[in-house]
Structure formats: structure tokens, C-alpha cells
Write a protein that holds these residues in place. Structure first.
Motif, PDB file in Angstrom:
ATOM      1  N   TYR A   5       0.841  -1.183   0.000  1.00 24.88           N
ATOM      2  CA  TYR A   5       0.000   0.000   0.000  1.00 24.88           C
ATOM      3  C   TYR A   5       0.885   1.245   0.000  1.00 24.88           C
ATOM      4  N   SER A   6       0.292   2.357  -0.390  1.00 18.60           N
ATOM      5  CA  SER A   6       1.023   3.621  -0.362  1.00 18.60           C
ATOM      6  C   SER A   6       0.280   4.599   0.538  1.00 18.60           C
ATOM      7  N   ILE A   7       1.041   5.546   1.064  1.00 20.82           N
ATOM      8  CA  ILE A   7       0.475   6.611   1.901  1.00 20.82           C
ATOM      9  C   ILE A   7       0.957   7.936   1.316  1.00 20.82           C
ATOM     10  N   THR A   8       0.015   8.803   0.987  1.00 17.85           N
ATOM     11  CA  THR A   8       0.319  10.076   0.331  1.00 17.85           C
ATOM     12  C   THR A   8      -0.563  11.173   0.920  1.00 17.85           C
ATOM     13  N   TYR A  59      -4.210   9.886   2.149  1.00 16.27           N
ATOM     14  CA  TYR A  59      -4.919   8.701   1.712  1.00 16.27           C
ATOM     15  C   TYR A  59      -4.005   7.500   1.687  1.00 16.27           C
ATOM     16  N   VAL A  60      -4.630   6.356   1.882  1.00 14.82           N
ATOM     17  CA  VAL A  60      -3.962   5.062   1.852  1.00 14.82           C
ATOM     18  C   VAL A  60      -4.528   4.317   0.652  1.00 14.82           C
ATOM     19  N   GLN A  61      -3.665   3.793  -0.195  1.00 15.86           N
ATOM     20  CA  GLN A  61      -4.113   3.094  -1.395  1.00 15.86           C
ATOM     21  C   GLN A  61      -3.480   1.715  -1.433  1.00 15.86           C
ATOM     22  N   LEU A  62      -4.343   0.682  -1.517  1.00 17.22           N
ATOM     23  CA  LEU A  62      -3.826  -0.674  -1.694  1.00 17.22           C
ATOM     24  C   LEU A  62      -3.312  -0.812  -3.116  1.00 17.22           C
TER      25      LEU A  62
END
Length: 100
Positions: free
Chosen positions: A82-85, A95-98
Motif C-alpha cells: 500500500y502507499s500513503i500520500t 490517503y492510503v491506497q492498496l
């Protein structure tokens, strides 16, 4: 485990977080958002463990992360990325994106 692409916005009052970067991969704020994502996907009591940072992108103020999902009720588990931006750094919205 199927991998899905989700984006979920989370707004938190962040403490102990640097002014430039969003919350870290192993932060409670990121963990809570991940649990919410998996709960919405039907997991009863998801547990997120072994969060680690794979890459830090200082230019884009983003983390690439990896963690392990455990869910006893459905007998599912596996690692995911996942990423955190930042969505809005001034308002501390990220936001957190899988990632699949």
C-alpha cells in the motif's frame, strides 16, 4: 488472497508526524484506515501486522509500504502493499491506497 485497488481518505489530527511527510507505514492512523478498508470488504476482524516501509519518496511525500493481513473468521491471510500520500498537507488529510 485477492488484491483490490481501493482509495480511502482519512482525516486525523496527527501527532508525532513530521510536517513534510504523511504518517509512516506503521502508524496507528494508517493501520486504522487499512482495517476499515478490509472491514468494508467483508473481513470481520482484520489484523494488520509487520508493517514496513519499502520505499520513501521524499520528492512526492509518499511511502510505499508492505504489511501482513490476518483474519481468523474467514481463515484468510497474506501480505499486501500500500502507499500513503498527502491529499491535503495543510489540513493533515492523507490517503492510503492498496496496490495490486
Amino acid at each position: 488472497m485477492k488484491k483490490y485497488l481501493f482509495t480511502l481518505l482519512g482525516c486525523f489530527l496527527l501527532t508525532g508526524c513530521g510536517d513534510e511527510m504523511p504518517p509512516k507505514c506503521d502508524s496507528k492512523d494508517a493501520e486504522n484506515i487499512l482495517k476499515e478498508i478490509y472491514t468494508r470488504e467483508g473481513f470481520k476482524k482484520p489484523t494488520i501486522v509487520n508493517q514496513k516501509t519499502l520505499r520513501t519518496d521524499n520528492d512526492n511525500k509518499q511511502y510505499l509500504c508492505q504489511a501482513y493481513l490476518q483474519e481468523a473468521t474467514l481463515m484468510k491471510s497474506g501480505s499486501f502493499k500500500y502507499s500513503i500520500t498527502w491529499q491535503d498537507k495543510q489540513q493533515k488529510i492523507f490517503y492510503v491506497q492498496l496496490i495490486d
